[in-house]
Scaffold this motif. Structure first.
Motif, PDB file in Angstrom:
ATOM      1  N   MET A   1     -44.294 -24.941 -28.825  1.00  0.00           N
ATOM      2  CA  MET A   1     -43.566 -23.682 -28.720  1.00  0.00           C
ATOM      3  C   MET A   1     -42.809 -23.424 -30.027  1.00  0.00           C
ATOM      4  O   MET A   1     -41.984 -24.238 -30.429  1.00  0.00           O
ATOM      5  CB  MET A   1     -42.592 -23.750 -27.547  1.00  0.00           C
ATOM      6  CG  MET A   1     -41.799 -22.480 -27.307  1.00  0.00           C
ATOM      7  SD  MET A   1     -42.716 -21.183 -26.468  1.00  0.00           S
ATOM      8  CE  MET A   1     -42.901 -21.916 -24.830  1.00  0.00           C
ATOM      9  N   LYS A   2     -43.088 -22.315 -30.656  1.00  0.00           N
ATOM     10  CA  LYS A   2     -42.373 -21.929 -31.868  1.00  0.00           C
ATOM     11  C   LYS A   2     -41.497 -20.720 -31.562  1.00  0.00           C
ATOM     12  O   LYS A   2     -41.992 -19.703 -31.068  1.00  0.00           O
ATOM     13  CB  LYS A   2     -43.347 -21.620 -33.011  1.00  0.00           C
ATOM     14  CG  LYS A   2     -43.932 -22.860 -33.656  1.00  0.00           C
ATOM     15  CD  LYS A   2     -44.601 -22.528 -34.970  1.00  0.00           C
ATOM     16  CE  LYS A   2     -45.042 -23.808 -35.687  1.00  0.00           C
ATOM     17  NZ  LYS A   2     -45.648 -23.507 -37.000  1.00  0.00           N
ATOM     18  N   ILE A   3     -40.219 -20.855 -31.860  1.00  0.00           N
ATOM     19  CA  ILE A   3     -39.251 -19.815 -31.511  1.00  0.00           C
ATOM     20  C   ILE A   3     -38.534 -19.351 -32.771  1.00  0.00           C
ATOM     21  O   ILE A   3     -38.024 -20.162 -33.549  1.00  0.00           O
ATOM     22  CB  ILE A   3     -38.213 -20.338 -30.501  1.00  0.00           C
ATOM     23  CG1 ILE A   3     -38.915 -20.942 -29.283  1.00  0.00           C
ATOM     24  CG2 ILE A   3     -37.273 -19.219 -30.079  1.00  0.00           C
ATOM     25  CD1 ILE A   3     -37.973 -21.674 -28.349  1.00  0.00           C
ATOM     26  N   ALA A   4     -38.491 -18.045 -32.971  1.00  0.00           N
ATOM     27  CA  ALA A   4     -37.729 -17.442 -34.059  1.00  0.00           C
ATOM     28  C   ALA A   4     -36.442 -16.867 -33.485  1.00  0.00           C
ATOM     29  O   ALA A   4     -36.459 -16.204 -32.451  1.00  0.00           O
ATOM     30  CB  ALA A   4     -38.536 -16.341 -34.746  1.00  0.00           C
ATOM     31  N   VAL A  56     -37.447 -24.524 -33.676  1.00  0.00           N
ATOM     32  CA  VAL A  56     -36.580 -23.348 -33.698  1.00  0.00           C
ATOM     33  C   VAL A  56     -36.332 -22.967 -35.146  1.00  0.00           C
ATOM     34  O   VAL A  56     -35.779 -23.757 -35.920  1.00  0.00           O
ATOM     35  CB  VAL A  56     -35.234 -23.627 -32.983  1.00  0.00           C
ATOM     36  CG1 VAL A  56     -34.301 -22.420 -33.129  1.00  0.00           C
ATOM     37  CG2 VAL A  56     -35.467 -23.945 -31.515  1.00  0.00           C
ATOM     38  N   HIS A  57     -36.765 -21.760 -35.521  1.00  0.00           N
ATOM     39  CA  HIS A  57     -36.581 -21.252 -36.872  1.00  0.00           C
ATOM     40  C   HIS A  57     -35.598 -20.090 -36.835  1.00  0.00           C
ATOM     41  O   HIS A  57     -35.761 -19.160 -36.037  1.00  0.00           O
ATOM     42  CB  HIS A  57     -37.908 -20.775 -37.460  1.00  0.00           C
ATOM     43  CG  HIS A  57     -38.906 -21.868 -37.649  1.00  0.00           C
ATOM     44  ND1 HIS A  57     -40.104 -21.676 -38.313  1.00  0.00           N
ATOM     45  CD2 HIS A  57     -38.897 -23.181 -37.270  1.00  0.00           C
ATOM     46  CE1 HIS A  57     -40.788 -22.816 -38.325  1.00  0.00           C
ATOM     47  NE2 HIS A  57     -40.078 -23.741 -37.690  1.00  0.00           N
ATOM     48  N   VAL A  58     -34.603 -20.132 -37.701  1.00  0.00           N
ATOM     49  CA  VAL A  58     -33.559 -19.098 -37.716  1.00  0.00           C
ATOM     50  C   VAL A  58     -33.735 -18.197 -38.930  1.00  0.00           C
ATOM     51  O   VAL A  58     -33.948 -18.681 -40.047  1.00  0.00           O
ATOM     52  CB  VAL A  58     -32.158 -19.737 -37.721  1.00  0.00           C
ATOM     53  CG1 VAL A  58     -31.080 -18.662 -37.870  1.00  0.00           C
ATOM     54  CG2 VAL A  58     -31.933 -20.528 -36.439  1.00  0.00           C
ATOM     55  N   PHE A  59     -33.624 -16.882 -38.699  1.00  0.00           N
ATOM     56  CA  PHE A  59     -33.724 -15.888 -39.763  1.00  0.00           C
ATOM     57  C   PHE A  59     -32.410 -15.128 -39.863  1.00  0.00           C
ATOM     58  O   PHE A  59     -31.868 -14.678 -38.844  1.00  0.00           O
ATOM     59  CB  PHE A  59     -34.854 -14.896 -39.462  1.00  0.00           C
ATOM     60  CG  PHE A  59     -36.230 -15.487 -39.519  1.00  0.00           C
ATOM     61  CD1 PHE A  59     -37.031 -15.329 -40.639  1.00  0.00           C
ATOM     62  CD2 PHE A  59     -36.735 -16.217 -38.445  1.00  0.00           C
ATOM     63  CE1 PHE A  59     -38.299 -15.886 -40.690  1.00  0.00           C
ATOM     64  CE2 PHE A  59     -38.005 -16.767 -38.483  1.00  0.00           C
ATOM     65  CZ  PHE A  59     -38.791 -16.606 -39.605  1.00  0.00           C
ATOM     66  N   GLU A  80     -35.550 -25.017 -38.945  1.00  0.00           N
ATOM     67  CA  GLU A  80     -35.764 -24.370 -40.236  1.00  0.00           C
ATOM     68  C   GLU A  80     -34.869 -23.139 -40.339  1.00  0.00           C
ATOM     69  O   GLU A  80     -34.510 -22.524 -39.328  1.00  0.00           O
ATOM     70  CB  GLU A  80     -37.233 -23.936 -40.409  1.00  0.00           C
ATOM     71  CG  GLU A  80     -38.248 -25.071 -40.312  1.00  0.00           C
ATOM     72  CD  GLU A  80     -38.211 -26.005 -41.516  1.00  0.00           C
ATOM     73  OE1 GLU A  80     -37.616 -25.632 -42.563  1.00  0.00           O
ATOM     74  OE2 GLU A  80     -38.769 -27.115 -41.425  1.00  0.00           O
ATOM     75  N   GLY A  81     -34.518 -22.785 -41.579  1.00  0.00           N
ATOM     76  CA  GLY A  81     -33.678 -21.620 -41.807  1.00  0.00           C
ATOM     77  C   GLY A  81     -34.224 -20.753 -42.922  1.00  0.00           C
ATOM     78  O   GLY A  81     -34.653 -21.266 -43.967  1.00  0.00           O
ATOM     79  N   LYS A 198     -27.906 -30.934 -46.300  1.00  0.00           N
ATOM     80  CA  LYS A 198     -28.940 -31.312 -47.257  1.00  0.00           C
ATOM     81  C   LYS A 198     -30.276 -30.606 -46.986  1.00  0.00           C
ATOM     82  O   LYS A 198     -31.190 -30.708 -47.803  1.00  0.00           O
ATOM     83  CB  LYS A 198     -29.163 -32.831 -47.204  1.00  0.00           C
ATOM     84  CG  LYS A 198     -27.900 -33.646 -47.473  1.00  0.00           C
ATOM     85  CD  LYS A 198     -28.170 -35.137 -47.310  1.00  0.00           C
ATOM     86  CE  LYS A 198     -26.914 -35.960 -47.504  1.00  0.00           C
ATOM     87  NZ  LYS A 198     -27.165 -37.410 -47.306  1.00  0.00           N
ATOM     88  N   LYS A 199     -30.372 -29.920 -45.859  1.00  0.00           N
ATOM     89  CA  LYS A 199     -31.646 -29.295 -45.506  1.00  0.00           C
ATOM     90  C   LYS A 199     -31.944 -28.110 -46.411  1.00  0.00           C
ATOM     91  O   LYS A 199     -31.048 -27.367 -46.827  1.00  0.00           O
ATOM     92  CB  LYS A 199     -31.629 -28.834 -44.042  1.00  0.00           C
ATOM     93  CG  LYS A 199     -31.600 -29.972 -43.040  1.00  0.00           C
ATOM     94  CD  LYS A 199     -31.951 -29.495 -41.632  1.00  0.00           C
ATOM     95  CE  LYS A 199     -33.400 -29.096 -41.527  1.00  0.00           C
ATOM     96  NZ  LYS A 199     -33.816 -28.924 -40.119  1.00  0.00           N
ATOM     97  N   GLU A 200     -33.221 -27.940 -46.674  1.00  0.00           N
ATOM     98  CA  GLU A 200     -33.652 -26.833 -47.527  1.00  0.00           C
ATOM     99  C   GLU A 200     -33.550 -25.511 -46.762  1.00  0.00           C
ATOM    100  O   GLU A 200     -33.913 -25.419 -45.586  1.00  0.00           O
ATOM    101  CB  GLU A 200     -35.099 -27.036 -47.976  1.00  0.00           C
ATOM    102  CG  GLU A 200     -35.636 -25.903 -48.826  1.00  0.00           C
ATOM    103  CD  GLU A 200     -37.109 -26.046 -49.158  1.00  0.00           C
ATOM    104  OE1 GLU A 200     -37.635 -25.202 -49.903  1.00  0.00           O
ATOM    105  OE2 GLU A 200     -37.736 -27.017 -48.647  1.00  0.00           O
ATOM    106  N   ILE A 201     -33.069 -24.507 -47.445  1.00  0.00           N
ATOM    107  CA  ILE A 201     -33.047 -23.151 -46.904  1.00  0.00           C
ATOM    108  C   ILE A 201     -34.119 -22.348 -47.629  1.00  0.00           C
ATOM    109  O   ILE A 201     -34.134 -22.270 -48.866  1.00  0.00           O
ATOM    110  CB  ILE A 201     -31.666 -22.495 -47.078  1.00  0.00           C
ATOM    111  CG1 ILE A 201     -30.652 -23.169 -46.147  1.00  0.00           C
ATOM    112  CG2 ILE A 201     -31.728 -21.004 -46.800  1.00  0.00           C
ATOM    113  CD1 ILE A 201     -29.243 -22.629 -46.268  1.00  0.00           C
TER     114      ILE A 201
END
Length: 265
Positions: A1-4, A56-59, A80-81, A198-201
């Motif tokens: 499941m991929k959620i934006a 979960v990817h945030v925009f 992810e962001g 430290k996560k990549e944006i």
């Protein structure tokens, strides 16, 4: 499941000024926070991830300082962001904002679900989520208070319709705007907060989008213009009256009568 999940940085105060030429709120110098309604959307996404796995990817769309939205999302558990940042996107109304978000989301991946908050505290239009769904031609539900994944293609959703709650089965993909009462956000994790620094944006600019026509974005792509924006007037002096109930009722009636007479004039 991929959620934006769509989230926004908003001013922490309702006091603000506007650019008299463009009609856009001047945000520089104002303390910024994550839109509280969007935290509910992130919470809903994280619960679904915990139930059936996925990402979960945030925009978020805004200037460089809007990275703080993504850092906070990482601290809550987002994977992810994406920061949608370009001068061409500045001054966008609900229409242009929704189109930009649609372009960014579709450029990134194919998502099973897109979640948004009910509205933002700076604009209060509650139009962006529905507009994204319309651009994408995908089913949408508003005022969602409960989500249950039945299988890889179907979810059960509870949502409000005026004076009743409706339960429906929905085939994915879909877009939903969720209610705060149904998904109170969790406290950020200290461990995730540290690792999230430290996560990549990922940055998305006009050059990354399929449609690179500047007429479709920012002020040029906006269908509306703000004529005037101002904070409500505040009075420093307030009168405190103490009287019996009959006397108070008569006093209030006299005030209302004066207001009605002024309106008639």
């Amino acid at each position: 499941m991929k959620i934006a999940v769509c989230m926004k940085q908003v001013p922490a105060t309702s006091q603000g000024d506007m650019d008299k030429r463009t009609g856009v709120m001047i945000r520089s110098g104002l303390q910024a926070v994550v839109n509280i309604y969007d935290l509910a959307a992130l919470e809903a996404a994280l619960r679904i991830k915990e139930q059936c796995g996925g990402e979960v990817h945030v925009f978020t769309m805004g200037p460089d300082k809007a990275e703080m939205v993504l850092r906070e999302a990482f601290a809550m558990g987002a994977d992810e962001g994406y920061l949608i940042c370009d001068k061409a996107f500045a001054g966008a109304d609900a229409l242009a904002t929704s189109y930009t978000l649609k372009q960014a989301i579709q450029t990134t991946d194919n998502y099973d679900m897109i979640l948004c908050g009910r509205q933002t505290t700076d604009g209060d239009t509650a139009q962006v989520s529905g507009a994204i769904a319309e651009w994408m031609q995908t089913p949408r539900l508003n005022w969602v208070t409960g989500i249950e994944v039945l299988d890889g293609d179907t979810i059960r959703v509870e949502y409000c319709m005026e004076h009743r709650t409706v339960t429906a089965k929905v085939i994915l993909p879909c877009l939903m705007s969720v209610e705060r009462d149904g998904f109170p956000p969790r406290m950020p994790s200290l461990k995730l907060k540290i690792s999230g620094r430290k996560k990549e944006i990922h940055h998305i600019t006009m050059a990354d989008l399929e449609d690179q026509d500047p007429e479709h974005y920012g002020l040029k792509g906006s269908a509306t213009r703000v004529k005037k924006i101002y904070p409500p007037e505040q009075t420093s002096k307030q009168a405190l009256l103490c009287m019996e109930k009959d006397e108070a009722a008569g006093y209030i009636a006299d005030i209302l009568k004066k207001f009605l007479e002024e309106d008639d004039q």
